[in-house]
Design a protein around this motif. Structure first.
Motif, PDB file in Angstrom:
ATOM      1  N   ILE A  64     -45.525  39.478 -43.117  1.00 47.51           N
ATOM      2  CA  ILE A  64     -47.041  40.423 -43.204  1.00 47.51           C
ATOM      3  C   ILE A  64     -47.322  40.765 -41.752  1.00 47.51           C
ATOM      4  O   ILE A  64     -48.082  41.933 -41.644  1.00 47.51           O
TER       5      ILE A  64
ATOM      6  N   ASN B  77     -45.591  44.158 -41.467  1.00 41.63           N
ATOM      7  CA  ASN B  77     -45.924  45.003 -42.442  1.00 41.63           C
ATOM      8  C   ASN B  77     -47.332  45.832 -41.973  1.00 41.63           C
ATOM      9  O   ASN B  77     -47.495  46.865 -42.136  1.00 41.63           O
ATOM     10  N   LYS B  78     -48.096  44.924 -41.651  1.00 42.62           N
ATOM     11  CA  LYS B  78     -49.256  45.238 -40.923  1.00 42.62           C
ATOM     12  C   LYS B  78     -49.108  46.280 -40.140  1.00 42.62           C
ATOM     13  O   LYS B  78     -49.844  47.675 -39.914  1.00 42.62           O
TER      14      LYS B  78
END
Ligand code: PLP
Length: 382
Positions: free
Chosen positions: A40, A43-44
Motif C-alpha cells: 500500500i 502504491n500510494k
C-alpha cells in the motif's frame, strides 16, 4: 533592514506556498517508493506520481502520460534528449543542428558529443536573438538527425519561432528537441501542435521545487525511444533509472497547473511592470538599451545595457535593495562576456555593462525598482 527585492526569477523562483502545501504529505506520510507496487505504501506513492504525470502531460499537450520522463531538472533532460537521441540514432546520421545562443546545458552536451563522433552546426541569430530560419534550413544535410533550439532564451528572453522550426524538422524527418526551461509555465506549449519531439522543462523556473524536471518524449509518429544515459533499475520506461522524487513530482504538477491557470493574467501584469521599469529608467537615461526582441519576449525578463556602468559594480552597490544578475556568464576562474549577448552583436565592453532583471510573482513595485536603479546608476556615473 528590509529584504532586497528579488529580481532573478530567470535563475530560479521561490516555491509557491500552494505548491509546498501539496508536497508536504509526501515527505513523512506518503513516503513509499513509487516502484514498490506490491504494498500500500508504494502504491500510494505511485498513484500520486501517476496523477502528477497525467496533469503535466495534459498541460503540455501530450497524447499519453507515459510521454513524460521525470528527471532532476532541465540540465539532465537536455543531456538525456541529446545524448540519448544521438546514441540511439547515430546509425542514421551523425549531424546535429542547434543555435549559438543555447544554455550551456545544451552547448556543453553537444560539445561532449563530438567525442562520440557527432558533427555539430550552430546556427546564428539576428540582432533580436531570433534564429535565422534560412540558415537553419541551409544547414540541414542527409546526415542531420536532430535539431535542438531553445524555446525562450534565459538571458535576453527572446522566444523562438518554435512552430516553424518544428514544421521544418518534421518535413525533413528530423527529430526536434527544444529546451523549454524558461518557457514552461510562462508560455503556452502544445508539443503536438508545435511538432516538438523532445521537450525539456524544470520545476524551479515556474515556482515549483528545485531538483525536479522532465523530458517529453513523443510516442506517436514517430515513436521515440532514447538510449539511457545512466543505468540502474530501468525506471521511466528504461530511459531514466533512479527512485522517483515523489514530493518533487507532485509539486511540479501543482506548480505547472497554477502557472498555466494564471499565465495570461500574470504575463499581462508582468509586461506592464517590465515596461514601467524600462520607461522610467530610459526617461532618465535615454541611452539604456533593451536587448532581445521587443515583442517576442518572455514577459518576466528585462535585459538592459547601461552605457558607462559596470554591471558588477551596480549589483554590488544595490545589493541591499535589489537582487539581480549581470548579463555576463561567470566561471570561478574568469569572467567572460555572455555568448548570447555577443551573438546579437553586443561588444565585450557593452556585455559587461548589461544587467538581467528576472521578474516574478513578488515583483509588484515598478517604481521602487526603477528608483533604486536610477539612484545606483547616478552614483556610479558620478
Ligand atoms: C534555458 C535553460 N536551460 C537549462 C537550464 C538548466 O535547468 P536546471 O537548473 O533545471 O538544470 C536553465 C536554468 O538556468 C535554463 O535557463
Amino acid at each position: 533592514m528590509e529584504e532586497p527585492i528579488y529580481l532573478d526569477h530567470n535563475a530560479t523562483t521561490p516555491v509557491d506556498r500552494r505548491v509546498l502545501e501539496k508536497m508536504l504529505p509526501y515527505f513523512c506520510e506518503v513516503y513509499g517508493n513509487a516502484a514498490s507496487i506490491d504494498h500500500i505504501h508504494g502504491n500510494k506513492a505511485k498513484q500520486a506520481v501517476d496523477e502528477a504525470r497525467q496533469t503535466i502531460a495534459k498541460l503540455l499537450g501530450c497524447r499519453k502520460e507515459s510521454e513524460i520522463v521525470f528527471t532532476s531538472g532541465a540540465t539532465e533532460a537536455n543531456n538525456l534528449a541529446l545524448i540519448g537521441a544521438f546514441r540511439k540514432f547515430r546509425d542514421k546520421g551523425r549531424h546535429i543542428i542547434s543555435s549559438i545562443i543555447e544554455h550551456p546545458a545544451v552547448l556543453d552536451t553537444l560539445n561532449y558529443l563530438k567525442c562520440e563522433g557527432a558533427e555539430i552546426t550552430l546556427v546564428p541569430v539576428d540582432a533580436c536573438g531570433v534564429i535565422d530560419l534560412e540558415a537553419l534550413e541551409a544547414a540541414i544535410t542527409k546526415e542531420t538527425i536532430l535539431i535542438s533550439v531553445m524555446f525562450a532564451n534565459n538571458e535576453i528572453g527572446t522566444i523562438q519561432p518554435i512552430k516553424e522550426i518544428g514544421a521544418l524538422a518534421k518535413s525533413k524527418s528530423i527529430l526536434f528537441h527544444t529546451d523549454a526551461a524558461q518557457a514552461a509555465g510562462h508560455e503556452k506549449i502544445n508539443v503536438y501542435d508545435m511538432d516538438i519531439d523532445l521537450l525539456s522543462f524544470s520545476a524551479h523556473k515556474f515556482c515549483g521545487p528545485k531538483g525536479i524536471g522532465g523530458l517529453f518524449v513523443r510516442s506517436y509518429s514517430p515513436l521515440i525511444k532514447l538510449s539511457p544515459i545512466s543505468f540502474g533499475g530501468g525506471h521511466e520506461k528504461g530511459m531514466r533509472s533512479g527512485t522517483l522524487n515523489v514530493p518533487g513530482i507532485v509539486g511540479m504538477a501543482e506548480a505547472l497547473s497554477l502557472a498555466n491557470k494564471e499565465m495570461k493574467a500574470e504575463n499581462n501584469r508582468l509586461m506592464e511592470v517590465a515596461s514601467l521599469i524600462c520607461q522610467r529608467i530610459q526617461q532618465t537615461f535615454p541611452d539604456i538599451k533593451l536587448n532581445g526582441h521587443p515583442q517576442k519576449r518572455l514577459s518576466h525578463n528585462l535585459n538592459l545595457t547601461i552605457p558607462g556602468v559596470e554591471a558588477k559594480a551596480l549589483i554590488h552597490l544595490l545589493k541591499n535593495k535589489l537582487s539581480f544578475s549581470a548579463g555576463s556568464a561567470c566561471s570561478t576562474v574568469k569572467v567572460e562576456p555572455s555568448h548570447v549577448l555577443k551573438s546579437i552583436g553586443i561588444t565585450d565592453e557593452e556585455a559587461f555593462q548589461t544587467i538581467r532583471l528576472g521578474l516574478g510573482q513578488s515583483t509588484l513595485d515598478a517604481q521602487r525598482i526603477a528608483d533604486a536603479l536610477i539612484q545606483g546608476i547616478l552614483r556610479i556615473k558620478g
